[in-house]
Design a protein around this motif. Structure first.
Motif, PDB file in Angstrom:
ATOM      1  N   ASP A  95     -18.724 -20.603 -47.307  1.00 33.14           N
ATOM      2  CA  ASP A  95     -18.646 -21.450 -46.120  1.00 33.14           C
ATOM      3  C   ASP A  95     -18.844 -22.907 -46.556  1.00 33.14           C
ATOM      4  O   ASP A  95     -19.885 -23.279 -47.092  1.00 33.14           O
ATOM      5  CB  ASP A  95     -19.722 -21.048 -45.112  1.00 33.14           C
ATOM      6  N   GLU A  96     -17.838 -23.743 -46.315  1.00 37.57           N
ATOM      7  CA  GLU A  96     -17.872 -25.138 -46.740  1.00 37.57           C
ATOM      8  C   GLU A  96     -19.069 -25.893 -46.172  1.00 37.57           C
ATOM      9  O   GLU A  96     -19.553 -26.847 -46.787  1.00 37.57           O
ATOM     10  CB  GLU A  96     -16.590 -25.854 -46.318  1.00 37.57           C
ATOM     11  N   LEU A  97     -19.558 -25.487 -45.001  1.00 34.43           N
ATOM     12  CA  LEU A  97     -20.685 -26.182 -44.368  1.00 34.43           C
ATOM     13  C   LEU A  97     -21.984 -26.022 -45.164  1.00 34.43           C
ATOM     14  O   LEU A  97     -22.919 -26.804 -44.983  1.00 34.43           O
ATOM     15  CB  LEU A  97     -20.884 -25.680 -42.933  1.00 34.43           C
ATOM     16  N   ASN A  98     -22.049 -25.032 -46.032  1.00 39.14           N
ATOM     17  CA  ASN A  98     -23.250 -24.804 -46.832  1.00 39.14           C
ATOM     18  C   ASN A  98     -23.248 -25.594 -48.139  1.00 39.14           C
ATOM     19  O   ASN A  98     -24.228 -25.579 -48.874  1.00 39.14           O
ATOM     20  CB  ASN A  98     -23.404 -23.315 -47.136  1.00 39.14           C
ATOM     21  N   TRP A  99     -22.161 -26.279 -48.421  1.00 42.55           N
ATOM     22  CA  TRP A  99     -22.012 -27.037 -49.664  1.00 42.55           C
ATOM     23  C   TRP A  99     -22.006 -28.535 -49.374  1.00 42.55           C
ATOM     24  O   TRP A  99     -21.470 -28.982 -48.369  1.00 42.55           O
ATOM     25  CB  TRP A  99     -20.701 -26.675 -50.347  1.00 42.55           C
ATOM     26  N   ASN A 100     -22.568 -29.300 -50.285  1.00 44.25           N
ATOM     27  CA  ASN A 100     -22.466 -30.755 -50.231  1.00 44.25           C
ATOM     28  C   ASN A 100     -21.355 -31.145 -51.203  1.00 44.25           C
ATOM     29  O   ASN A 100     -21.437 -30.838 -52.398  1.00 44.25           O
ATOM     30  CB  ASN A 100     -23.791 -31.405 -50.634  1.00 44.25           C
ATOM     31  N   THR A 101     -20.308 -31.808 -50.710  1.00 40.40           N
ATOM     32  CA  THR A 101     -19.160 -32.149 -51.547  1.00 40.40           C
ATOM     33  C   THR A 101     -19.033 -33.659 -51.674  1.00 40.40           C
ATOM     34  O   THR A 101     -19.080 -34.384 -50.673  1.00 40.40           O
ATOM     35  CB  THR A 101     -17.865 -31.571 -50.951  1.00 40.40           C
ATOM     36  N   VAL A 102     -18.879 -34.126 -52.910  1.00 42.61           N
ATOM     37  CA  VAL A 102     -18.653 -35.541 -53.197  1.00 42.61           C
ATOM     38  C   VAL A 102     -17.313 -35.655 -53.902  1.00 42.61           C
ATOM     39  O   VAL A 102     -17.055 -34.946 -54.881  1.00 42.61           O
ATOM     40  CB  VAL A 102     -19.775 -36.114 -54.091  1.00 42.61           C
ATOM     41  N   THR A 103     -16.450 -36.542 -53.390  1.00 42.23           N
ATOM     42  CA  THR A 103     -15.129 -36.749 -53.974  1.00 42.23           C
ATOM     43  C   THR A 103     -15.084 -38.112 -54.639  1.00 42.23           C
ATOM     44  O   THR A 103     -15.498 -39.111 -54.054  1.00 42.23           O
ATOM     45  CB  THR A 103     -14.038 -36.663 -52.889  1.00 42.23           C
ATOM     46  N   GLU A 104     -14.583 -38.119 -55.861  1.00 38.57           N
ATOM     47  CA  GLU A 104     -14.436 -39.366 -56.614  1.00 38.57           C
ATOM     48  C   GLU A 104     -12.990 -39.498 -57.073  1.00 38.57           C
ATOM     49  O   GLU A 104     -12.443 -38.572 -57.674  1.00 38.57           O
ATOM     50  CB  GLU A 104     -15.358 -39.357 -57.835  1.00 38.57           C
ATOM     51  N   GLN A 105     -12.376 -40.640 -56.760  1.00 42.03           N
ATOM     52  CA  GLN A 105     -11.036 -40.901 -57.272  1.00 42.03           C
ATOM     53  C   GLN A 105     -11.197 -41.490 -58.664  1.00 42.03           C
ATOM     54  O   GLN A 105     -11.683 -42.598 -58.837  1.00 42.03           O
ATOM     55  CB  GLN A 105     -10.263 -41.860 -56.366  1.00 42.03           C
ATOM     56  N   PRO A 110      -2.089 -42.215 -63.039  1.00 40.65           N
ATOM     57  CA  PRO A 110      -1.728 -41.130 -62.132  1.00 40.65           C
ATOM     58  C   PRO A 110      -2.919 -40.756 -61.256  1.00 40.65           C
ATOM     59  O   PRO A 110      -4.063 -40.921 -61.645  1.00 40.65           O
ATOM     60  CB  PRO A 110      -1.328 -39.992 -63.062  1.00 40.65           C
ATOM     61  N   SER A 111      -2.623 -40.259 -60.097  1.00 38.79           N
ATOM     62  CA  SER A 111      -3.641 -39.910 -59.123  1.00 38.79           C
ATOM     63  C   SER A 111      -4.514 -38.773 -59.660  1.00 38.79           C
ATOM     64  O   SER A 111      -4.024 -37.681 -59.919  1.00 38.79           O
ATOM     65  CB  SER A 111      -2.962 -39.492 -57.820  1.00 38.79           C
ATOM     66  N   SER A 112      -5.804 -39.050 -59.836  1.00 41.73           N
ATOM     67  CA  SER A 112      -6.733 -38.042 -60.349  1.00 41.73           C
ATOM     68  C   SER A 112      -8.022 -38.071 -59.540  1.00 41.73           C
ATOM     69  O   SER A 112      -8.546 -39.148 -59.235  1.00 41.73           O
ATOM     70  CB  SER A 112      -7.050 -38.290 -61.826  1.00 41.73           C
ATOM     71  N   TYR A 113      -8.511 -36.885 -59.205  1.00 43.72           N
ATOM     72  CA  TYR A 113      -9.721 -36.757 -58.401  1.00 43.72           C
ATOM     73  C   TYR A 113     -10.675 -35.746 -59.031  1.00 43.72           C
ATOM     74  O   TYR A 113     -10.239 -34.771 -59.642  1.00 43.72           O
ATOM     75  CB  TYR A 113      -9.391 -36.271 -56.986  1.00 43.72           C
ATOM     76  N   THR A 114     -11.975 -35.991 -58.809  1.00 43.42           N
ATOM     77  CA  THR A 114     -13.009 -35.014 -59.139  1.00 43.42           C
ATOM     78  C   THR A 114     -13.780 -34.717 -57.864  1.00 43.42           C
ATOM     79  O   THR A 114     -14.262 -35.633 -57.203  1.00 43.42           O
ATOM     80  CB  THR A 114     -13.960 -35.540 -60.229  1.00 43.42           C
ATOM     81  N   HIS A 115     -13.859 -33.443 -57.524  1.00 45.87           N
ATOM     82  CA  HIS A 115     -14.624 -32.995 -56.356  1.00 45.87           C
ATOM     83  C   HIS A 115     -15.807 -32.190 -56.895  1.00 45.87           C
ATOM     84  O   HIS A 115     -15.616 -31.181 -57.567  1.00 45.87           O
ATOM     85  CB  HIS A 115     -13.768 -32.112 -55.448  1.00 45.87           C
ATOM     86  N   THR A 116     -17.011 -32.659 -56.603  1.00 43.68           N
ATOM     87  CA  THR A 116     -18.220 -31.966 -57.046  1.00 43.68           C
ATOM     88  C   THR A 116     -18.867 -31.315 -55.831  1.00 43.68           C
ATOM     89  O   THR A 116     -19.193 -31.989 -54.847  1.00 43.68           O
ATOM     90  CB  THR A 116     -19.203 -32.938 -57.720  1.00 43.68           C
ATOM     91  N   HIS A 117     -19.020 -30.002 -55.904  1.00 46.06           N
ATOM     92  CA  HIS A 117     -19.584 -29.208 -54.810  1.00 46.06           C
ATOM     93  C   HIS A 117     -20.960 -28.706 -55.247  1.00 46.06           C
ATOM     94  O   HIS A 117     -21.086 -28.091 -56.305  1.00 46.06           O
ATOM     95  CB  HIS A 117     -18.694 -28.003 -54.493  1.00 46.06           C
TER      96      HIS A 117
END
Length: 126
Positions: A95-105, A110-117
């Motif tokens: 359940d996504e609501l139980n995770w804290n997610t931080v997105t960094e571009q 080229p378009s690159s992202y890191t999503h830390t959950h």
């Protein structure tokens, strides 16, 4: 000369795909060691992670081609069970609501992202 120019054009277009990295960390703030069992997750194999009390552990690090600004999140995991020696977790792992997610571009081109959950597990989750 035409072939060389075409090669460099194709190479530059190929290298413009970007990348998306999704990192999943679990912090065990419960009073017992926990075991996480991933059944046929996105890695296509079963996996077991054991995390001692007070420890944060990276349980998955997934890379995808193409820069995706919206994270997939824990829905990537089909079936997950978390348990201690005495109990099974009642909180929904995917359940996504139980995770804290931080997105960094990481880069625009080229378009690159890191999503830390990050998921914090406590005694109340059991």
């Amino acid at each position: 000369m035409y072939k060389i120019a075409l090669f460099f054009l194709l190479f530059s277009l190929y290298s413009c795909d970007g990348n998306t990295n999704e990192i999943f960390n679990v912090r065990n703030n419960s009073s017992e060691e926990i075991t996480i069992v991933f059944h046929k997750n996105i890695l296509s194999t079963d996996s077991i992670q054991i995390i001692s009390e007070g420890i944060t552990k990276e349980v998955a690090n997934l890379n995808f081609r193409g820069g995706i600004s919206n994270p997939n999140g824990p829905i990537l995991f089909d079936s997950v069970k978390v348990y201690t020696q005495t109990d099974t977790m009642i909180t929904q792992f995917n359940d996504e609501l139980n995770w804290n997610t931080v997105t960094e571009q990481v880069s625009k081109f080229p378009s690159s992202y890191t999503h830390t959950h990050d998921l914090l597990i406590t005694d109340e989750d059991f």
